[in-house]
Write an enzyme that holds these catalytic residues in place. Structure first.
Site, PDB file in Angstrom:
ATOM      1  N   GLY A   1       0.806  -1.229   0.000  1.00  0.00           N
ATOM      2  CA  GLY A   1       0.000   0.000   0.000  1.00  0.00           C
ATOM      3  C   GLY A   1       0.830   1.266   0.000  1.00  0.00           C
ATOM      4  O   GLY A   1       0.658   2.145  -0.844  1.00  0.00           O
ATOM      5  N   ALA A   2       1.760   1.353   0.932  1.00  0.00           N
ATOM      6  CA  ALA A   2       2.516   2.590   1.079  1.00  0.00           C
ATOM      7  C   ALA A   2       3.679   2.355   2.030  1.00  0.00           C
ATOM      8  O   ALA A   2       3.765   1.298   2.654  1.00  0.00           O
ATOM      9  CB  ALA A   2       1.614   3.683   1.648  1.00  0.00           C
TER      10      ALA A   2
ATOM     11  N   ASN B   1       8.654   6.065   4.879  1.00  0.00           N
ATOM     12  CA  ASN B   1       9.997   6.650   4.900  1.00  0.00           C
ATOM     13  C   ASN B   1       9.967   8.049   5.532  1.00  0.00           C
ATOM     14  O   ASN B   1       9.080   8.839   5.248  1.00  0.00           O
ATOM     15  CB  ASN B   1      10.524   6.810   3.475  1.00  0.00           C
TER      16      ASN B   1
ATOM     17  N   HIS C   1      -2.266   6.262   8.486  1.00  0.00           N
ATOM     18  CA  HIS C   1      -1.364   5.199   8.972  1.00  0.00           C
ATOM     19  C   HIS C   1       0.106   5.574   8.754  1.00  0.00           C
ATOM     20  O   HIS C   1       0.910   5.541   9.687  1.00  0.00           O
ATOM     21  CB  HIS C   1      -1.703   3.894   8.253  1.00  0.00           C
ATOM     22  N   GLU C   2       0.437   5.932   7.527  1.00  0.00           N
ATOM     23  CA  GLU C   2       1.854   6.228   7.237  1.00  0.00           C
ATOM     24  C   GLU C   2       2.309   7.474   7.998  1.00  0.00           C
ATOM     25  O   GLU C   2       3.425   7.540   8.502  1.00  0.00           O
ATOM     26  CB  GLU C   2       2.100   6.394   5.737  1.00  0.00           C
TER      27      GLU C   2
ATOM     28  N   HIS D   1       3.092   6.685  11.592  1.00  0.00           N
ATOM     29  CA  HIS D   1       4.366   5.981  11.777  1.00  0.00           C
ATOM     30  C   HIS D   1       5.491   6.955  12.142  1.00  0.00           C
ATOM     31  O   HIS D   1       6.506   6.524  12.690  1.00  0.00           O
ATOM     32  CB  HIS D   1       4.777   5.269  10.481  1.00  0.00           C
TER      33      HIS D   1
HETATM   34  N1  B3K Z   1       5.800  -0.441   6.667  1.00  0.00           N
HETATM   35  C1  B3K Z   1       5.265  -0.660   5.355  1.00  0.00           C
HETATM   36  C2  B3K Z   1       5.222  -2.084   4.956  1.00  0.00           C
HETATM   37  C3  B3K Z   1       6.475  -2.590   4.363  1.00  0.00           C
HETATM   38  C4  B3K Z   1       6.293  -3.977   3.798  1.00  0.00           C
HETATM   39  C5  B3K Z   1       7.577  -4.564   3.373  1.00  0.00           C
HETATM   40  N2  B3K Z   1       7.425  -5.853   2.724  1.00  0.00           N
HETATM   41  C6  B3K Z   1       3.910  -0.071   5.204  1.00  0.00           C
HETATM   42  C7  B3K Z   1       3.125   0.045   6.442  1.00  0.00           C
HETATM   43  O1  B3K Z   1       2.726  -0.906   7.077  1.00  0.00           O
HETATM   44  O2  B3K Z   1       2.908   1.135   6.868  1.00  0.00           O
HETATM   45 ZN    ZN Z   2       2.504   0.384   8.857  1.00  0.00          ZN
END
Ligand code: B3K
Ligand code: ZN
Length: 887
Positions: free
Chosen positions: A264-265, A268, A300-301, A304
């Protein structure tokens, strides 16, 4: 392939070396990219001179230097997976490497690759090793700079993490940009993007008054479709300040939308990269579900940034530390932006449909897995969704304020660190001085607990008792389980359907008061911690109907002794809306299972009139939220029902679900027609709960009606299709028409493609609608669609739509002649050579093969065996296929 190596949590060791600063320099060329890395290395133990092992895959090493001196043969070893510096200096030193990579040939979409002509990266979990030699593990946290050099007309935009500190033109039509990220980060959060992109710009002023530049980057033609994403981002930033006290920490936040992305996303630091499906939306091209998904994933992103980036994971086994917590946060965000009950229903359905089967199959693993071969295989519904349920249980036990105290302490203690699930647990416990008994078992024991509850009322003593017993089923590698700590939110309804005030509970030899601060209490959380346990409510004036596991307070399978009458009563009256829905679902599941038994005996199928009445009452209750009504009249999915059977029978479950839908449509035709009429609107599309709920109810009713053989209805559905002014209505009408084979279906599908062939995201919906169809023998159509001009096996979204969509149709994927299995088996082998992560997701459809009859088992097993013996199989697919075969 080398013998796949399993990695174990118990083997975790601190690294021998830390990295303090990392200066990267990229020269992006058409034929190859050169990556220079300058790393300041700090031994963990003074004077220790252990070899320094760097990960590196598909890299061509050009040079390696320590403190400016080129290493000679014998001072290092380079192999297909590592660069080993055999005897590095004993103190701090500078390591410099130069490597070459081939992004245009990288179809795995991991590391640095090209998507529609632009460069982009995906490093989580272990993709950074495809960019340069590094200790590719999350507990190596360093400060990065990143210089990017490329041709200016081909790649006018150059982005990386942090702040842009310098940029300029160079000779030969090139230019450069230098980015500096002031926050320490693990390499999985590194990102680079270069290409022909434009941005939608906005700003957000944080609670402390800092103005943050917000930029959403897309190819120029897609810019108009980023309005909703920007709205979602700003809403998320504000919500995180209000609800979690978390402020954004840089002056810029970038989102880039790319069409080729494995998931999905990706979060970074300050440069989120998104699958374009989760950024781009317009009323004409995206459905309400797309709008809601964009809101949730942008949230969600963004979330993070604190849960994952500022505080990260010590090792990949701790993935749920960031993912479970961040899913919980995005669920709460979406709840606050829409309807809490409806969001909860959606999340619980997802858990039941996908996570329960995983927890009962060969890939069952704890929220914190004990081992893996390929970490990418553990970005699962267990780590994410069950992990979110674990976080939710802390909140259920501590209340909103206690939970917030816990997260505040977690951030205060661990900002800038790479930590473990125990650290989160400890912060929750310490901030509240709480007793969490054996709660940590939720991280280490796989399997969905089965909790049985029986009730009894003692009129003389005016007491009501609930007796609980729990078991956790065995899972691979865990034959015997301990009892879990299960918070059961409970209330009691009186005979008029009202909540009874709860006074005190007798438990474990103690009488505990439930009432608090003179306020009546209607829901209490029972702490079930033993194999068998009893709770007795006192001062209960009449025999109550218990409402148990309110709001789905724990991820368990609850089996109660409630009668059908009790369930109909709860469906009609429970003050806990979630449990109203749940009562209806339990009734529907029972009904479906009883009819499956009839189908298997070739007895006629019948629909209980009381069930029809219950559904009718919900339909006509104008006090209810319309989206809630839509959820409450939707039958449990076929997968969910199969999951409850000894031997899953896709044909029987499909026939029964279809029968009940058609019966409901015919008996409630008048009501459904009214719902369609009353909930139509030709007004401008608005994405808000009221309008979404209205559309959902109308389209659910339309879907029911379309199951009837009725000219008048066919006309109605075609009319809805033609007059739709947004994709939600247009696509729902198309899906309704597509239920039945015939000319109307063929024409509508052709018309839809004609209209939308220029929009690849809409074309993906068109693929998915056809591939997931229950029309008999659909495998043939899917085969044909593989060679459709719009299909491209290298693009994950197209694979998920066409192949993933096909696996979602139980009748066709599990066709008794094995045609569905054969189709998937062949595709997996082909796909694996291009993109192991995507292939591995697809092969997972086989993992529950043992659940079916012997004929199907043999056919599926044969395909799995063929896959496992394929030449050059990836570790990704090997892990899933071999574990599936091992049961
Ligand atoms: N952290 C990434 C997921 C990465 C998957 C790698 N195979 C997206 C997320 O869960 O926010
Ligand atoms: Zn995530």
């Amino acid at each position: 392939m080398d013998a796949p190596k399993e990695i174990f949590l118990k083997d975790y060791k601190l690294p021998d070396y830390y990295f303090d600063t990392v200066d990267l320099s990229f020269f992006l060329g058409e034929e190859k990219t050169t990556v220079s890395a300058k790393i300041s290395v700090v031994p963990r133990v003074d004077g220790g001179a252990a070899p320094l092992v760097l990960d590196g895959v598909d890299l061509k090493l050009i040079s390696v230097k320590i403190n400016g001196n080129e290493l000679k043969e014998g001072e290092f070893q380079v192999g297909p997976r590592h660069l080993i510096l055999t005897s590095p200096p004993s103190g701090n030193f500078i390591l410099e490497t130069v490597t070459e990579i081939l992004p245009h040939k990288n179809t795995s979409l991991e590391g640095l690759y090209k998507s529609s002509g632009n460069f982009c990266t995906q490093c989580e979990a272990e993709g950074f090793r495809k960019i340069t030699f590094y200790q590719d593990r999350p507990d190596i946290m360093a400060k990065y700079t990143c210089r990017i050099e490329a041709n200016k007309s081909l790649y006018p935009v150059l982005l990386s993490n942090g702040n842009l500190i310098e940029q300029g033109d160079l000779e030969g039509g090139n230019h450069f940009a230098l980015w500096e990220d002031p926050f320490k980060k693990p390499c999985y959060l590194f990102a680079l993007v270069a290409g022909q992109l434009e941005s939608r710009d906005d700003t957000f002023t944080t609670c402390s008054g800092r103005k943050v530049a917000l930029k959403i980057w897309t190819p120029p033609q897609d810019l108009p479709k980023t309005e909703h994403a920007m709205y979602s981002l700003k809403a998320a930033m504000k919500w995180d300040e209000d609800v979690f006290g978390r402020e954004y920490d840089l002056d810029i936040f970038n989102i880039v939308s790319v069409p080729d992305f494995n998931m999905g996303a990706m979060e970074n630091k300050s440069l989120n990269i998104f699958n374009s499906k989760l950024v781009l939306a317009s009323p004409e091209t995206a459905t309400d579900a797309d709008y809601a998904a964009i809101l949730g994933v942008i949230g969600h992103e963004y979330f993070h940034n604190w849960t994952g980036n500022r505080v990260t994971c010590r090792d990949w086994f701790q993935l749920s530390l960031k993912e479970g917590l961040t899913v919980f946060r995005d669920q709460e965000f979406s709840s606050d932006m829409g309807s809490r009950t409806v969001k909860r229903i959606g999340d619980v359905s997802k858990l039941r449909t996908y996570q329960f089967p995983q927890d009962a199959g060969p890939m069952a693993h704890p929220v914190r897995p004990h081992s893996y071969i390929k970490m990418d295989n553990f970005y699962t519904v267990t780590v994410y969704e069950k992990g979110a349920e674990v976080v939710r249980m802390y909140k259920t036990l501590l209340g909103s304020q206690g939970f917030r105290k816990g997260t505040d302490l977690y951030f205060e203690r661990h900002d800038g660190q790479a930590v473990t699930c125990e650290d989160f647990f400890a912060a929750m416990r310490d901030a509240n001085d709480a007793d969490f008994a054996n709660f940590l078992l939720w991280y280490s024991q796989a399997g969905t607990p089965i909790v049985k509850v029986t009730s009894s009322y003692n009129a003389e003593a005016r007491t009501f008792s609930l007796k609980f017993s729990q078991t956790v089923p065995p899972t691979p590698g865990q034959p015997v389980k301990e009892p879990m700590f299960i918070p059961v939110a409970a209330g009691l309804l009186d005979s008029s359907g009202k909540d009874m005030p709860l006074s005190s509970i007798y438990h474990d030899g103690k009488l505990e008061s439930v009432a608090c601060c003179g306020q009546p209490v209607y829901t209490t959380v029972l702490r079930v911690t033993k194999g068998e346990e009893e709770f007795t409510f006192s001062d209960v004036p009449e025999k109550p109907i218990p409402s148990l596991l309110r709001g789905y307070s724990a991820p368990i399978r609850l089996q109660s002794d409630l009668t059908d009458d009790d369930l109909f009563f709860l469906l009609a009256h429970d003050s806990d809306e979630f449990n109203r829905w749940e009562a209806g679902q339990i009734l529907a599941r029972k009904l479906m299972l009883s009819q499956v038994a009839n189908f298997q005996k070739s007895s006629p199928l019948v629909l209980d009139p009381q069930f029809v009445h219950g559904i009718k009452c919900i339909l006509l209750d104008s006090s209810l939220d319309k989206e809630f009504i839509a959820k409450a009249i939707t039958l449990p999915g076929e997968g969910e029902v199969m999951d409850l059977m000894e031997v899953a029978d896709p044909d029987a479950v499909h026939a029964v679900r279809k029968f009940i839908r058609k019966q409901l449509a015919s008996q409630l035709k008048h009501e459904f027609l009214n719902l369609v009429k009353e909930n139509r609107s030709s007004e401008k599309y608005v994405f808000d709960h009221t309008n979404m709920a209205r559309r959902t109810l109308k389209n659910t009713a339309l879907g029911y009606l379309a199951s009837l053989e009725d000219e008048e209805i066919t006309e109605l559905v075609l009319h809805e299709y033609k007059t739709a002014t947004n994709m939600t209505d247009q696509f729902s009408a198309l899906a309704a028409i597509a239920q039945k084979p015939g000319k109307a279906r063929d024409d509508a599908l052709a018309d839809f493609y004609n209209q939308w062939q220029h929009d690849y995201l809409v074309v993906n919906k068109w693929f998915a609608l056809q591939s997931s169809s229950d029309i008999p023998g659909n495998v043939e159509n899917v085969h044909k669609l593989l060679s459709h001009q719009a299909f491209d096996i290298k693009n994950p979204n197209k694979v998920y739509s066409l192949i993933g969509g096909f696996c979602a149709s139980p009748v066709n994927f599990h066709a008794k002649d094995g045609s569905g299995y054969k189709f998937l088996g062949e595709i997996v082998v082909q796909l694996d050579k291009l993109n192991p992560q995507v292939a591995s997701r697809m092969v997972s459809a086989f993992s529950r093969w043992k659940r079916y009859d012997e004929t199907r088992q043999n056919l599926a097993k044969a395909q799995l065996e063929k896959i496992v013996s394929a030449n050059g199989l990836s570790e990704n697919v090997y892990e899933i296929a071999s574990k599936s075969l091992a049961v």
